[in-house]
Design an enzyme around this catalytic site. Structure first.
Site, short mmCIF file in Angstrom:
data_model
loop_
_atom_site.label_atom_id
_atom_site.label_comp_id
_atom_site.label_asym_id
_atom_site.label_seq_id
_atom_site.Cartn_x
_atom_site.Cartn_y
_atom_site.Cartn_z
N ASN A 6 43.49 39.08 31.83
CA ASN A 6 43.72 40.20 32.28
C ASN A 6 44.60 41.14 31.26
O ASN A 6 45.35 40.67 30.89
CB ASN A 6 44.73 40.07 33.70
CG ASN A 6 45.39 41.19 34.31
OD1 ASN A 6 45.73 42.11 33.61
ND2 ASN A 6 45.48 41.19 35.51
N HIS A 9 48.52 44.39 30.80
CA HIS A 9 49.79 44.85 29.90
C HIS A 9 49.81 45.41 28.58
O HIS A 9 50.58 46.10 27.94
CB HIS A 9 50.73 43.83 30.05
CG HIS A 9 51.29 43.32 31.40
ND1 HIS A 9 51.70 44.14 32.15
CD2 HIS A 9 51.05 41.88 32.35
CE1 HIS A 9 51.90 43.57 33.48
NE2 HIS A 9 51.53 42.37 33.59
N HIS A 42 43.34 45.57 36.89
CA HIS A 42 43.98 45.73 38.12
C HIS A 42 44.23 47.37 38.13
O HIS A 42 45.01 47.85 37.32
CB HIS A 42 45.28 45.23 38.48
CG HIS A 42 45.90 45.25 39.83
ND1 HIS A 42 46.89 44.62 40.47
CD2 HIS A 42 45.24 46.17 40.51
CE1 HIS A 42 47.19 44.90 41.61
NE2 HIS A 42 46.25 46.06 41.86
N ARG A 44 45.61 49.92 40.08
CA ARG A 44 46.65 50.16 41.38
C ARG A 44 46.53 51.45 41.37
O ARG A 44 46.28 52.48 40.67
CB ARG A 44 48.03 49.86 40.45
CG ARG A 44 48.14 48.39 40.06
CD ARG A 44 49.85 48.00 39.84
NE ARG A 44 50.49 47.96 40.94
CZ ARG A 44 50.84 46.98 41.27
NH1 ARG A 44 50.69 45.60 40.90
NH2 ARG A 44 51.72 46.95 42.66
N ARG A 48 49.81 52.79 37.23
CA ARG A 48 51.01 52.48 36.49
C ARG A 48 50.44 52.02 35.18
O ARG A 48 51.11 52.08 34.16
CB ARG A 48 52.06 51.70 37.24
CG ARG A 48 51.67 50.30 37.24
CD ARG A 48 52.76 49.26 37.72
NE ARG A 48 53.26 49.55 38.94
CZ ARG A 48 53.84 48.76 39.75
NH1 ARG A 48 54.16 47.39 39.11
NH2 ARG A 48 54.21 49.06 40.99
N GLU A 69 40.56 43.93 39.85
CA GLU A 69 41.50 43.79 40.71
C GLU A 69 41.68 44.90 41.55
O GLU A 69 42.05 45.95 40.69
CB GLU A 69 42.59 42.95 40.06
CG GLU A 69 43.46 41.79 40.73
CD GLU A 69 44.78 41.60 40.14
OE1 GLU A 69 44.66 41.05 39.04
OE2 GLU A 69 45.73 41.79 40.62
N THR A 100 51.71 41.79 41.35
CA THR A 100 51.54 41.28 42.79
C THR A 100 52.37 40.07 43.02
O THR A 100 52.62 39.06 42.39
CB THR A 100 49.97 40.88 42.69
OG1 THR A 100 49.33 41.93 41.99
CG2 THR A 100 49.49 40.56 44.00
N GLU A 150 40.93 33.04 45.02
CA GLU A 150 42.15 32.57 44.00
C GLU A 150 43.27 32.50 44.39
O GLU A 150 43.88 33.25 45.07
CB GLU A 150 42.16 34.21 42.98
CG GLU A 150 43.05 33.91 41.85
CD GLU A 150 43.17 34.98 40.89
OE1 GLU A 150 42.14 35.76 40.58
OE2 GLU A 150 44.37 35.24 40.14
N HIS A 190 48.43 33.85 38.21
CA HIS A 190 49.73 34.40 38.54
C HIS A 190 50.86 33.63 37.95
O HIS A 190 51.25 32.53 38.18
CB HIS A 190 49.99 34.54 39.95
CG HIS A 190 50.67 35.99 39.84
ND1 HIS A 190 51.88 36.15 39.73
CD2 HIS A 190 50.34 37.37 40.31
CE1 HIS A 190 52.32 37.51 39.81
NE2 HIS A 190 51.36 38.13 40.06
N1 PXP Z 1 45.57 37.16 39.22
C1 PXP Z 1 46.00 38.00 40.22
C2 PXP Z 1 45.26 38.08 41.61
C3 PXP Z 1 46.88 38.62 39.77
O1 PXP Z 1 47.24 40.03 40.71
C4 PXP Z 1 47.55 38.78 38.50
C5 PXP Z 1 48.54 39.72 37.93
O2 PXP Z 1 48.04 41.15 37.88
C6 PXP Z 1 46.92 37.80 37.59
C7 PXP Z 1 46.00 36.74 38.21
C8 PXP Z 1 47.74 37.61 36.17
O3 PXP Z 1 48.99 37.08 36.30
P1 PXP Z 1 49.90 37.42 35.04
O4 PXP Z 1 49.73 38.66 34.38
O5 PXP Z 1 51.13 36.58 35.51
O6 PXP Z 1 49.34 36.18 34.21
#
Ligand code: PXP
Length: 249
Positions: A6, A9, A42, A44, A48, A69, A100, A150, A190
């Protein structure tokens, strides 16, 4: 076990100064070169971090599957239907949250979520549902015809004592076993980092991990390709080679 990275960030850093860099699409391409199995972004509702142009461009720029996402917000559903990612992961979304905060409650929102699952599937998008590791939630996911779940590892990753960690691992294990036996593809994610991933990779029913924050944080020190390679090795069940390498990511 597969690794989805992901890159949200990277876009968070860009948003801090309203610059054009760092570009999450370039990050996605580097993650692909480093061997990840899919890219997650994601989009959003409040935009953001990830922007519309990011999801449009990444779809063209990468060869590995793009996993979008998203919430079930109408505007975002229409964007997904236009972009046609390989996969969409439906998550709950609150404006005030830092990230999330939990899985979608499929018992409460069954009809609304089912409608979006069907709509996306009719466009050829594979749908995954982000849910808490609870058997009844997996049961509902199966009932609405989603092929992938997931499991939210947020509570596990926030657990501080060995006792609470064990409780959360047990929940994840039981839910993953049930989901697999029901014929669902099982992902998890997550809050997974270079340490807490080690217990998760032992759960053989989990077929994919989606990881963002810890990889992007480690990339600040070692570069994004090395950060992905190190996490890929852990996800594949290998020990990290460099001694003490994970202490300060
Ligand atoms: N899976 C989902 C469904 C999420 O919402 C997120 C956060 O965007 C992640 C995985 C990845 O989480 P993290 O950034 O804490 O590794």
């Amino acid at each position: 076990m597969k690794l989805g990275v992901n890159v949200d960030h990277v876009a968070t850093l860009r948003s801090q100064r309203h610059t054009l860099y760092p570009d999450p699409v370039v990050a996605a391409m580097l993650c692909e070169h480093a061997g990840c199995d899919s890219i997650v972004m994601h989009l959003r509702e409040d935009r953001r971090h990830i922007q519309d142009r990011d999801v449009e461009l990444v779809k063209e720029a990468i060869k590995v599957p793009f996993n979008l996402e998203m919430s079930i917000n109408r505007e975002i559903v229409e964007i997904a239907k236009k972009i046609l990612p390989a996969q969409a992961t439906l998550v709950p979304e609150k404006r005030q949250e830092l990230t999330t905060e939990g899985g979608i409650d499929l018992i409460r929102h069954f009809a609304k979520v089912e409608r979006v699952v069907k709509e996306l599937q009719e466009c050829g998008i594979k749908v995954s549902l982000f849910i808490d590791p609870v058997i009844v939630q997996a049961k509902k996911a199966k009932a609405m015809g989603a092929p992938i779940v997931e499991f939210n590892t947020g509570k596990y990753s926030e657990s501080k004592t060995s006792q609470t960690i064990d409780v959360q691992l047990k929940k994840i294990r039981a839910a993953a076993r049930y989901a697999r036996q029901s014929g669902l593809f099982v992902a998890a994610g997550h809050g997974i980092d270079y340490e807490n991933v080690k217990e998760i990779v032992k759960i053989k029913e989990i077929e994919e991990l989606n990881i963002g924050h810890s990889i992007i944080c480690r990339a600040v020190f070692v570069g994004i390709m090395a950060a992905v390679e190190e996490m890929s090795a852990l996800v594949a069940g290998c020990k990290l080679q460099a001694a003490g390498n994970t202490v300060a990511y």
